[in-house]
Scaffold this motif. Structure first.
Motif, PDB file in Angstrom:
ATOM      1  N   GLY A 102       2.705  -6.567 -10.819  1.00 25.53           N
ATOM      2  CA  GLY A 102       1.666  -5.656 -11.290  1.00 25.53           C
ATOM      3  C   GLY A 102       1.395  -4.534 -10.302  1.00 25.53           C
ATOM      4  O   GLY A 102       1.326  -3.369 -10.683  1.00 25.53           O
ATOM      5  N   THR A 103       1.266  -4.883  -9.016  1.00 28.69           N
ATOM      6  CA  THR A 103       1.010  -3.828  -8.017  1.00 28.69           C
ATOM      7  C   THR A 103       2.214  -2.910  -7.891  1.00 28.69           C
ATOM      8  O   THR A 103       2.043  -1.698  -7.758  1.00 28.69           O
ATOM      9  CB  THR A 103       0.708  -4.396  -6.606  1.00 28.69           C
ATOM     10  OG1 THR A 103       1.126  -5.746  -6.557  1.00 28.69           O
ATOM     11  CG2 THR A 103      -0.731  -4.281  -6.242  1.00 28.69           C
ATOM     12  N   ASN A 104       3.416  -3.479  -7.954  1.00 28.59           N
ATOM     13  CA  ASN A 104       4.600  -2.618  -7.873  1.00 28.59           C
ATOM     14  C   ASN A 104       4.600  -1.592  -8.989  1.00 28.59           C
ATOM     15  O   ASN A 104       4.836  -0.409  -8.763  1.00 28.59           O
ATOM     16  CB  ASN A 104       5.889  -3.439  -7.991  1.00 28.59           C
ATOM     17  CG  ASN A 104       6.076  -4.356  -6.816  1.00 28.59           C
ATOM     18  OD1 ASN A 104       5.363  -4.239  -5.836  1.00 28.59           O
ATOM     19  ND2 ASN A 104       7.015  -5.269  -6.920  1.00 28.59           N
ATOM     20  N   LEU A 105       4.339  -2.074 -10.204  1.00 26.13           N
ATOM     21  CA  LEU A 105       4.367  -1.180 -11.352  1.00 26.13           C
ATOM     22  C   LEU A 105       3.279  -0.118 -11.229  1.00 26.13           C
ATOM     23  O   LEU A 105       3.524   1.064 -11.471  1.00 26.13           O
ATOM     24  CB  LEU A 105       4.179  -1.973 -12.645  1.00 26.13           C
ATOM     25  CG  LEU A 105       5.368  -2.828 -13.080  1.00 26.13           C
ATOM     26  CD1 LEU A 105       4.942  -3.814 -14.140  1.00 26.13           C
ATOM     27  CD2 LEU A 105       6.487  -1.971 -13.608  1.00 26.13           C
ATOM     28  N   LYS A 111       2.660   7.214  -8.257  1.00 26.56           N
ATOM     29  CA  LYS A 111       3.636   8.182  -7.749  1.00 26.56           C
ATOM     30  C   LYS A 111       4.035   9.162  -8.847  1.00 26.56           C
ATOM     31  O   LYS A 111       4.133  10.360  -8.623  1.00 26.56           O
ATOM     32  CB  LYS A 111       4.895   7.448  -7.257  1.00 26.56           C
ATOM     33  CG  LYS A 111       4.719   6.769  -5.923  1.00 26.56           C
ATOM     34  CD  LYS A 111       5.399   7.566  -4.822  1.00 26.56           C
ATOM     35  CE  LYS A 111       4.682   7.417  -3.492  1.00 26.56           C
ATOM     36  NZ  LYS A 111       4.680   6.056  -3.002  1.00 26.56           N
ATOM     37  N   VAL A 112       4.240   8.616 -10.059  1.00 23.78           N
ATOM     38  CA  VAL A 112       4.678   9.442 -11.175  1.00 23.78           C
ATOM     39  C   VAL A 112       3.645  10.532 -11.476  1.00 23.78           C
ATOM     40  O   VAL A 112       3.986  11.662 -11.802  1.00 23.78           O
ATOM     41  CB  VAL A 112       4.919   8.559 -12.421  1.00 23.78           C
ATOM     42  CG1 VAL A 112       5.073   9.397 -13.666  1.00 23.78           C
ATOM     43  CG2 VAL A 112       6.143   7.698 -12.223  1.00 23.78           C
TER      44      VAL A 112
ATOM     45  N   PHE B 100      -0.478  -0.186   8.786  1.00 19.91           N
ATOM     46  CA  PHE B 100      -0.930   0.973   9.540  1.00 19.91           C
ATOM     47  C   PHE B 100      -2.063   0.525  10.448  1.00 19.91           C
ATOM     48  O   PHE B 100      -2.976  -0.160   9.996  1.00 19.91           O
ATOM     49  CB  PHE B 100      -1.450   2.052   8.593  1.00 19.91           C
ATOM     50  CG  PHE B 100      -0.363   2.838   7.926  1.00 19.91           C
ATOM     51  CD1 PHE B 100       0.093   4.011   8.475  1.00 19.91           C
ATOM     52  CD2 PHE B 100       0.205   2.395   6.740  1.00 19.91           C
ATOM     53  CE1 PHE B 100       1.096   4.729   7.869  1.00 19.91           C
ATOM     54  CE2 PHE B 100       1.214   3.110   6.131  1.00 19.91           C
ATOM     55  CZ  PHE B 100       1.650   4.293   6.703  1.00 19.91           C
ATOM     56  N   ALA B 101      -2.003   0.889  11.709  1.00 21.45           N
ATOM     57  CA  ALA B 101      -3.130   0.615  12.590  1.00 21.45           C
ATOM     58  C   ALA B 101      -4.327   1.422  12.072  1.00 21.45           C
ATOM     59  O   ALA B 101      -4.132   2.512  11.533  1.00 21.45           O
ATOM     60  CB  ALA B 101      -2.780   1.029  14.007  1.00 21.45           C
ATOM     61  N   SER B 115      -2.838  -0.997  -1.137  1.00 21.23           N
ATOM     62  CA  SER B 115      -1.688  -0.916  -2.039  1.00 21.23           C
ATOM     63  C   SER B 115      -0.609  -0.001  -1.466  1.00 21.23           C
ATOM     64  O   SER B 115       0.565  -0.183  -1.729  1.00 21.23           O
ATOM     65  CB  SER B 115      -2.124  -0.453  -3.417  1.00 21.23           C
ATOM     66  OG  SER B 115      -2.496   0.894  -3.374  1.00 21.23           O
ATOM     67  N   GLN B 116      -1.025   0.968  -0.637  1.00 17.87           N
ATOM     68  CA  GLN B 116      -0.024   1.865  -0.047  1.00 17.87           C
ATOM     69  C   GLN B 116       0.875   1.083   0.914  1.00 17.87           C
ATOM     70  O   GLN B 116       2.096   1.239   0.910  1.00 17.87           O
ATOM     71  CB  GLN B 116      -0.727   2.993   0.698  1.00 17.87           C
ATOM     72  CG  GLN B 116       0.210   4.129   1.065  1.00 17.87           C
ATOM     73  CD  GLN B 116      -0.213   4.854   2.335  1.00 17.87           C
ATOM     74  OE1 GLN B 116      -1.254   4.589   2.919  1.00 17.87           O
ATOM     75  NE2 GLN B 116       0.622   5.775   2.769  1.00 17.87           N
TER      76      GLN B 116
END
Lengths: 291, 272
Positions: A102-105, A111-112, B100-101, B115-116
């Motif tokens: 889910g997080t990947n999608l 990004k899109v 990331f620190a 999430s990044q």
């Protein structure tokens, strides 16, 4: 991810078939499976769509809420994506099993849409720096049979096309205080321009060729795939290699070219279909929800 | 949203003053030489400082510095896998973790993996996996962690290079090194190995279309193991961008090779 067991003999069969431009279900290498799109399926959303692609089924609901704009971009609204992998799709998704996928999608979806032209975010602004529309795009996977990215992106485009955001007026009193007023008329609403919303095309490298819209069996035969988000004029807003293998630079270029061609061709019929369904509106006969 | 109760997290809602007075237009010209004096439209990567084996507890480690981007990577394993339920026990498992620190970016980054970071971990995983001979490590797990100490752009690209170097330093069998290079497209010109401002300034700047691209490349096998792009690019610029990034990776290759041989020499001095 839902997986299937494919034996070596089956793999060879699929591979040789694709080499000769003939796939197990009779399609060519650049053909999609049968696709069904239905919009306005969930009444409690501001826009919704259901897409079935072969045996893959995706339901997307868009909800508009009023939020505070991001400090760096005070005059724009924003989108939030969330992909939920329901345990209906495969037992592996039960509990937290589907979370990773889910997080990947949803990361790919961010990004899109992370460019200025995919969606006019200025139109989502209500008052700069104070209020804006936040569109929550929630994706629910009902059934997985490969090619989730493409199905999700088409469903999102359809759901955004269907989205009706209520019109609001801002009145300010003498002391400079502002008040948001919602229009009384339920038909007085704003639409989102989806012309530039990209569609994702996933290309699976199988043997020396690549196929569009791979089924789970075909996916099991490939080591790597490339996803490309293409707008109606051929601009690529996101591309990404997924899967455990690596690809030759030349085949990446070939796949990009195919992806662009296939993606570009997807938009016109999709828009036509959506407009056609829109014009039917009340006359449309509804039979069951999922069938 | 999970929170870590053991840490003092500061006030719930606070904003960096940087965000309020943000004026990127002044620093970001799309023409002329770049802020740090490098050339536009050329494969002008920042000179790197690389060192292996600086964390003694880890099986392998590497440190990379390119301009102000500083990363450290450690490799632990191969060790017995945590997950016993994995069906495929014939090959090993590679886990990656990018963090990331909190002080690495202009704005403070929370300690909890966002999430990044998860996205970057996944990208790193997909970039490294084709290079590692995982079938040589059945029933075991190799953990790769990357910590970004200072982010001055192209963090993912350097994370890939740094992590593959740490893997090699750990003596993990690999088909090839993995090198990363990124590029930022601004209108018709491009900048290779962009700095933080060049990478993130696009949101507020003019109408020119921008796009970012990161490529992970296996130089001696001539294979691309990782590719990611966002923003807006035409097919031609994307293709040209991939070629440019490959060229950038080749520029990095001799430096990395040299560092690796140096590390091997130091670990086992030739007996003459």
């Amino acid at each position: 991810m839902a997986t299937v067991q494919v034996s070596e003999a089956e793999k060879v069969y699929i591979l040789h078939g694709i080499r000769d431009d003939l796939r197990v279900d009779g399609r060519g290498c650049e053909d999609y499976r049968h696709m069904e799109i239905e919009t306005d399926v969930v009444s409690n959303t501001d826009g919704s769509a259901k897409v079935t692609l072969g045996h893959t089924a995706v339901l997307v609901g868009v909800k508009a809420e009023i939020g505070k704009p991001r400090p760096m971009i005070p005059n724009e609204g924003y989108l939030e994506f969330f992909v939920d992998c329901s345990a209906n799709a495969t037992p592996e998704f039960e509990g937290r099993g589907g979370e990773e996928l889910g997080t990947n999608l949803s990361n790919v979806l961010y990004k899109v849409f992370s460019n200025k032209h995919s969606l006019d975010l200025h139109s989502l602004s209500i008052s700069p720096g104070e209020h804006c529309w936040v569109l929550y795009v929630d994706v629910l996977l009902l059934q997985c049979d490969g090619n989730l990215y493409d199905a999700i992106s088409i469903a999102i485009k359809a759901a955004l096309f269907n989205t009706k955001i209520p019109r609001v007026n801002i009145t300010s009193d003498d002391e400079g205080g502002k008040e948001i007023e919602l229009s009384d008329d339920p038909y007085d609403c704003m639409r989102v321009n989806v012309e530039n919303v990209p569609c994702i095309v996933t290309l699976c490298k199988v043997g020396h060729r690549h196929v569009v819209d791979a089924t789970l069996q075909e996916k099991a035969c490939s080591v790597a795939s490339l996803i490309i988000a293409v707008t109606h004029n051929g601009t690529i807003t996101c591309s990404r290699k997924v899967g455990g293998g690596s690809l030759d630079p030349e085949s990446i270029f070939e796949m990009t070219e195919t992806g662009k061609r296939v993606g570009k061709a997807l938009h016109a019929p999709l828009m036509k279909l959506l407009q056609q369904e829109e014009s039917l509106s009340k006359k449309r006969v509804r039979v069951g929800f999922l069938c | 949203m999970p929170t870590d109760t053991k840490r003092v997290r500061g006030p719930d809602v606070s904003q960096s003053p940087v965000l309020l007075g943000y004026k990127p237009a002044a620093v970001l010209a799309s023409r002329g030489p770049r802020e740090d004096g490098r050339q536009r439209d050329q494969v002008d990567v920042r000179p790197v400082f690389v060192r292996c084996g600086l964390v003694s507890q880890a099986k392998g480690s590497a440190y990379i510095e390119a301009g102000n981007t500083k990363l450290i990577s450690c490799v632990y394993g191969p060790r017995e896998t945590d997950r016993k339920d994995e069906t495929d026990m014939k090959s090993g498992r590679l886990t990656t973790d990018v963090r990331f620190a909190p002080f690495s970016c202009p704005e403070r980054v929370p300690w909890i993996q966002g999430s990044q970071d998860k996205d970057l971990s996944l990208m790193l995983h997909e970039s490294l996996q084709p290079a590692v001979c995982l079938q040589r490590y059945p029933r075991s797990q190799i953990d790769v962690s990357v910590m970004v100490l200072e982010n001055s752009g192209s963090a993912l690209a350097h994370a890939v290079t740094c992590a593959s170097l740490a893997l090699a330093d750990a003596g993990i069998e690999m088909y090839d090194l993995v090198l990363g290079c990124s590029l930022q497209q601004v209108g018709s010109s491009y900048v290779v190995d962009p700095s933080y401002l060049e990478e993130n300034g696009w949101r507020c700047n003019s109408s020119e279309s921008r796009g970012g691209l990161t490529v992970a490349f296996l130089p001696s096998l001539n294979q691309i193991s990782g590719l990611q792009s966002d923003g807006e690019m035409s097919e031609e610029t994307l293709t040209a961008g991939v070629r440019t990034c490959i060229e950038g990776c080749y520029k990095l290759y001799p430096v990395i090779q040299k560092v690796l041989t140096k590390a091997v020499r130091r670990a086992a001095p030739p007996s003459t």
